[in-house]
Write a protein that holds these residues in place. Sequence first.
Motif, PDB file in Angstrom:
ATOM      1  N   SER A 107      -0.082  -1.278   6.310  1.00 23.76           N
ATOM      2  CA  SER A 107       0.359   0.119   6.283  1.00 23.76           C
ATOM      3  C   SER A 107       1.845   0.154   6.559  1.00 23.76           C
ATOM      4  N   PHE A 108       2.503   1.231   6.104  1.00 20.96           N
ATOM      5  CA  PHE A 108       3.895   1.435   6.489  1.00 20.96           C
ATOM      6  C   PHE A 108       3.941   1.765   7.979  1.00 20.96           C
TER       7      PHE A 108
ATOM      8  N   VAL B  11       3.330  -5.062   5.940  1.00 19.15           N
ATOM      9  CA  VAL B  11       3.357  -4.887   4.486  1.00 19.15           C
ATOM     10  C   VAL B  11       3.728  -6.237   3.894  1.00 19.15           C
TER      11      VAL B  11
ATOM     12  N   SER C 208      -8.079  -0.357  -0.786  1.00 14.69           N
ATOM     13  CA  SER C 208      -7.096   0.661  -1.120  1.00 14.69           C
ATOM     14  C   SER C 208      -6.343   0.241  -2.372  1.00 14.69           C
TER      15      SER C 208
ATOM     16  N   GLU D 233      -5.194  -5.686   7.565  1.00 13.39           N
ATOM     17  CA  GLU D 233      -4.795  -4.278   7.497  1.00 13.39           C
ATOM     18  C   GLU D 233      -3.322  -4.195   7.154  1.00 13.39           C
TER      19      GLU D 233
ATOM     20  N   PRO E 282       0.845  -1.201   0.000  1.00 15.60           N
ATOM     21  CA  PRO E 282       0.000   0.000   0.000  1.00 15.60           C
ATOM     22  C   PRO E 282       0.878   1.248   0.000  1.00 15.60           C
TER      23      PRO E 282
ATOM     24  N   ARG F 206      -1.746   5.467   1.047  1.00 11.28           N
ATOM     25  CA  ARG F 206      -2.679   5.378   2.172  1.00 11.28           C
ATOM     26  C   ARG F 206      -2.703   3.931   2.651  1.00 11.28           C
ATOM     27  N   PRO F 207      -3.036   3.702   3.923  1.00 14.45           N
ATOM     28  CA  PRO F 207      -3.115   2.324   4.428  1.00 14.45           C
ATOM     29  C   PRO F 207      -4.257   1.563   3.764  1.00 14.45           C
ATOM     30  N   SER F 208      -4.167   0.244   3.833  1.00 15.05           N
ATOM     31  CA  SER F 208      -5.265  -0.626   3.425  1.00 15.05           C
ATOM     32  C   SER F 208      -5.937  -1.168   4.681  1.00 15.05           C
TER      33      SER F 208
END
Length: 265
Positions: free
Chosen positions: A224-225, A229, A246, A222, A201, A204-206
Amino acid sequence: MLVMDLMTHSSSFLLPTDSRPSLTYALVILNQQLPRFTPLLWKHAQLRLCADGGANRVYDELPQLFPHENPLDVRNRYKPDLIKGDMDSIRTEVRDFYASLGTKVVDESHDQDTTDLHKCVAYICDLTPDQDKSNLCILVAGALGGRFDHEAGNINVLYRFSNMRIILLSDDCLIHLLPKTHHHEIYIQSSVEGPHCGLIPVGRPSGKTSTTGLQWDLHDTEMSFGGLVSTSNIAKASKITVRSDSDLLWTISIKKQVQKIPSEV
């Protein structure tokens, strides 16, 4: 439940004979080391563009892929249709050589707000009728490696043209966008790609991503950085499915046995 349209993906352009003839390919060459299979991409493409200094790469590096041929013969055979960009990198002798062969040269040095790749993609979009855009796939050679800011700019083009199929390519891997507006089926060409892959992603986060066909599938996961990931995953099935709330980047490794094609184009 929202029903999303299906988008299918295949790397069959890495095969000598493309098994998806319904797609129309355009090739953009960037100013980075050319993949060894660039002649194969060239053969599949109906339109070939060089982004500024990408013309230097075609001029210098394509003859190296055909060491038993006269370099001038190779250069005459691999003539781009268009060279476009801000012209800060292309050498004068290269520009003059291709112009003498009939290549169209478009100087857009007045535009410093978009990258040379963006300029080329915009040109292809403007050239393609709306009804044909769904069958268009833009292959970008030399898009990865080298300066990271250039790579980030190339990835940004995927997001700026999220309604287009654009695939960034290097010798080692490919990257393309999986827009959240669709659910996705990715058909793995196991003879030329994989098994290492990732879903990333960016922007934006998923909140929820689900997959099938991976070694470590995601289940409404979920990402996100700063958190999870899905890098260094493994493609286990011939078809990977992805659903996400996302936009995600899909990346997969390209095997070393992918080679150039014979000299005829």
